[in-house]
Write a protein that holds these residues in place. Structure first.
Motif, mmCIF file in Angstrom:
data_model
loop_
_atom_site.group_PDB
_atom_site.id
_atom_site.type_symbol
_atom_site.label_atom_id
_atom_site.label_comp_id
_atom_site.label_asym_id
_atom_site.label_seq_id
_atom_site.Cartn_x
_atom_site.Cartn_y
_atom_site.Cartn_z
ATOM 1 N N PHE A 1 0.830 -1.206 0.000
ATOM 2 C CA PHE A 1 0.000 0.000 0.000
ATOM 3 C C PHE A 1 0.862 1.252 0.000
ATOM 4 N N GLY A 2 2.014 1.203 0.652
ATOM 5 C CA GLY A 2 2.916 2.336 0.617
ATOM 6 C C GLY A 2 3.402 2.617 -0.792
ATOM 7 N N ASN A 3 3.638 1.567 -1.555
ATOM 8 C CA ASN A 3 4.081 1.738 -2.932
ATOM 9 C C ASN A 3 2.975 2.337 -3.802
ATOM 10 N N LEU A 4 1.739 1.964 -3.524
ATOM 11 C CA LEU A 4 0.612 2.491 -4.289
ATOM 12 C C LEU A 4 0.415 3.990 -4.072
ATOM 13 N N THR A 5 0.846 4.488 -2.920
ATOM 14 C CA THR A 5 0.682 5.917 -2.648
ATOM 15 C C THR A 5 1.886 6.734 -3.111
ATOM 16 N N ALA A 6 2.853 6.109 -3.770
ATOM 17 C CA ALA A 6 4.022 6.827 -4.281
ATOM 18 C C ALA A 6 3.641 7.965 -5.233
ATOM 19 N N PRO A 7 2.654 7.790 -6.129
ATOM 20 C CA PRO A 7 2.278 8.911 -7.012
ATOM 21 C C PRO A 7 1.832 10.149 -6.244
ATOM 22 N N ILE A 8 1.170 9.959 -5.104
ATOM 23 C CA ILE A 8 0.743 11.092 -4.283
ATOM 24 C C ILE A 8 1.966 11.842 -3.776
ATOM 25 N N ARG A 9 2.930 11.099 -3.268
ATOM 26 C CA ARG A 9 4.126 11.738 -2.730
ATOM 27 C C ARG A 9 4.936 12.407 -3.838
ATOM 28 N N TYR A 10 5.014 11.759 -4.995
ATOM 29 C CA TYR A 10 5.770 12.324 -6.113
ATOM 30 C C TYR A 10 5.185 13.658 -6.556
ATOM 31 N N VAL A 11 3.887 13.691 -6.777
ATOM 32 C CA VAL A 11 3.233 14.908 -7.252
ATOM 33 C C VAL A 11 3.414 16.042 -6.251
ATOM 34 N N ASN A 12 3.273 15.742 -4.971
ATOM 35 C CA ASN A 12 3.386 16.797 -3.971
ATOM 36 C C ASN A 12 4.824 17.255 -3.770
ATOM 37 N N CYS A 13 5.788 16.385 -3.996
ATOM 38 C CA CYS A 13 7.187 16.826 -3.991
ATOM 39 C C CYS A 13 7.414 17.828 -5.119
ATOM 40 N N VAL A 14 6.866 17.519 -6.287
ATOM 41 C CA VAL A 14 7.009 18.416 -7.439
ATOM 42 C C VAL A 14 6.335 19.752 -7.154
ATOM 43 N N LEU A 15 5.117 19.721 -6.603
ATOM 44 C CA LEU A 15 4.369 20.939 -6.327
ATOM 45 C C LEU A 15 5.064 21.817 -5.284
ATOM 46 N N GLN A 16 5.869 21.209 -4.450
ATOM 47 C CA GLN A 16 6.614 21.965 -3.440
ATOM 48 C C GLN A 16 8.014 22.334 -3.906
ATOM 49 N N GLY A 17 8.350 21.956 -5.126
ATOM 50 C CA GLY A 17 9.666 22.273 -5.650
ATOM 51 C C GLY A 17 10.773 21.399 -5.107
ATOM 52 N N LYS A 18 10.417 20.288 -4.501
ATOM 53 C CA LYS A 18 11.411 19.358 -3.957
ATOM 54 C C LYS A 18 11.744 18.317 -5.031
ATOM 55 N N LEU A 19 12.519 18.743 -6.020
ATOM 56 C CA LEU A 19 12.747 17.894 -7.189
ATOM 57 C C LEU A 19 13.638 16.701 -6.880
ATOM 58 N N ASN A 20 14.599 16.853 -5.990
ATOM 59 C CA ASN A 20 15.439 15.709 -5.613
ATOM 60 C C ASN A 20 14.598 14.630 -4.940
ATOM 61 N N GLU A 21 13.698 15.072 -4.044
ATOM 62 C CA GLU A 21 12.817 14.121 -3.370
ATOM 63 C C GLU A 21 11.849 13.470 -4.362
ATOM 64 N N ALA A 22 11.385 14.255 -5.344
ATOM 65 C CA ALA A 22 10.484 13.717 -6.368
ATOM 66 C C ALA A 22 11.190 12.633 -7.173
ATOM 67 N N ASN A 23 12.432 12.891 -7.559
ATOM 68 C CA ASN A 23 13.193 11.887 -8.309
ATOM 69 C C ASN A 23 13.416 10.634 -7.473
ATOM 70 N N ARG A 24 13.639 10.836 -6.177
ATOM 71 C CA ARG A 24 13.842 9.677 -5.302
ATOM 72 C C ARG A 24 12.579 8.832 -5.216
ATOM 73 N N GLU A 25 11.416 9.499 -5.128
ATOM 74 C CA GLU A 25 10.163 8.751 -5.092
ATOM 75 C C GLU A 25 9.946 7.980 -6.390
ATOM 76 N N LEU A 26 10.325 8.597 -7.516
ATOM 77 C CA LEU A 26 10.174 7.933 -8.808
ATOM 78 C C LEU A 26 11.070 6.702 -8.883
ATOM 79 N N GLU A 27 12.292 6.834 -8.392
ATOM 80 C CA GLU A 27 13.215 5.703 -8.369
ATOM 81 C C GLU A 27 12.708 4.607 -7.444
ATOM 82 N N ARG A 28 12.181 5.011 -6.299
ATOM 83 C CA ARG A 28 11.640 4.027 -5.361
ATOM 84 C C ARG A 28 10.483 3.251 -6.001
#
Length: 226
Positions: A73-100
């Motif tokens: 279930f944590g993996n299924l919510t990765a898109p939520i975390r990715y989008v919100n990292c992008v919206l906050q300008g946290k691009l390194n964190e967004a890339n990490r979520e994408l890799e995860r």
């Protein structure tokens, strides 16, 4: 993801790993009579049904299996975390979520395992739309206690609704009964790791409602400020 008086939808609400004082936190609560009613209802449902079910599930389900369900279930919510990292300008964190997500969806067998963290050191982020709105200067608004879902605010309630747009299960399942069943399974599994947390938090509380309210707002403020 813990007691309904505390719960959030995701498994990232590990407030009990942090220490919070019981100092009052400014929050508008004009709905307090209704909120207290909802708090008491959630408390009753937890003690009468949710806790016993979670305890039974914990007894019959090995911990490795429960961890795999949590990972899934944590993996299924990765898109939520990715989008919100992008919206906050946290691009390194967004890339990490994408890799995860890519790693755990493949090597981790659809997210049942977490090699991204265990083998590659890619720690998960903890971002949602409520935090994104807060990071852009939108205040909490009124404090609200929802049945079963627990404490929230106007901002976080809108954020929860918005995050659903990026939750794959929303589009994968079109049956309301199936969605409820999935939510129950996820929630029960999450509670199985935190059965003692609620009692520990409120064991000496004179006003449990106020403790939960203060703890929730402190926790969310901390998340936004990080």
């Amino acid at each position: 993801s813990s007691h309904p008086a505390l719960a959030q939808d995701d498994d990232d609400f590990d407030m009990f790993e942090e220490e919070f004082s019981e100092k009052a936190v400014p929050i508008a609560d004009p709905l307090e009579p209704i909120n207290r009613l909802m708090f008491n209802l959630n408390d009753f449902l937890y003690k009468a049904a949710i806790k016993p079910v979670a305890q039974g599930y914990k007894k019959v389900t090995p911990k490795p299996a429960r961890i795999s369900v949590r990972n899934f279930f944590g993996n299924l919510t990765a898109p939520i975390r990715y989008v919100n990292c992008v919206l906050q300008g946290k691009l390194n964190e967004a890339n990490r979520e994408l890799e995860r997500f890519a790693t755990n969806s493949t090597v981790g067998i659809l997210g049942l395992f977490d090699p991204a963290q265990e083998k590659f050191g890619l720690d998960p982020t903890d971002e949602d739309l409520g935090q994104t709105l807060g990071a852009h200067g939108i205040g909490n608004g009124l404090y609200i206690v929802w049945p079963l879902l627990g404490p929230s605010t106007v901002r976080d309630s809108l954020g929860r609704f918005g995050d659903r747009m990026f939750y794959p299960v929303t589009y994968m399942v079109d049956s309301p009964n199936a969605l409820v069943a999935i939510a129950v399974a996820r929630t029960t599994n999450s509670y199985s790791f935190r059965i003692k947390d609620y009692d520990a938090l409120l064991s000496d509380a004179i006003d449990p409602y106020a403790v939960i309210r203060n703890t929730y707002i402190q926790y969310r403020n901390q998340q936004i400020n990080e």
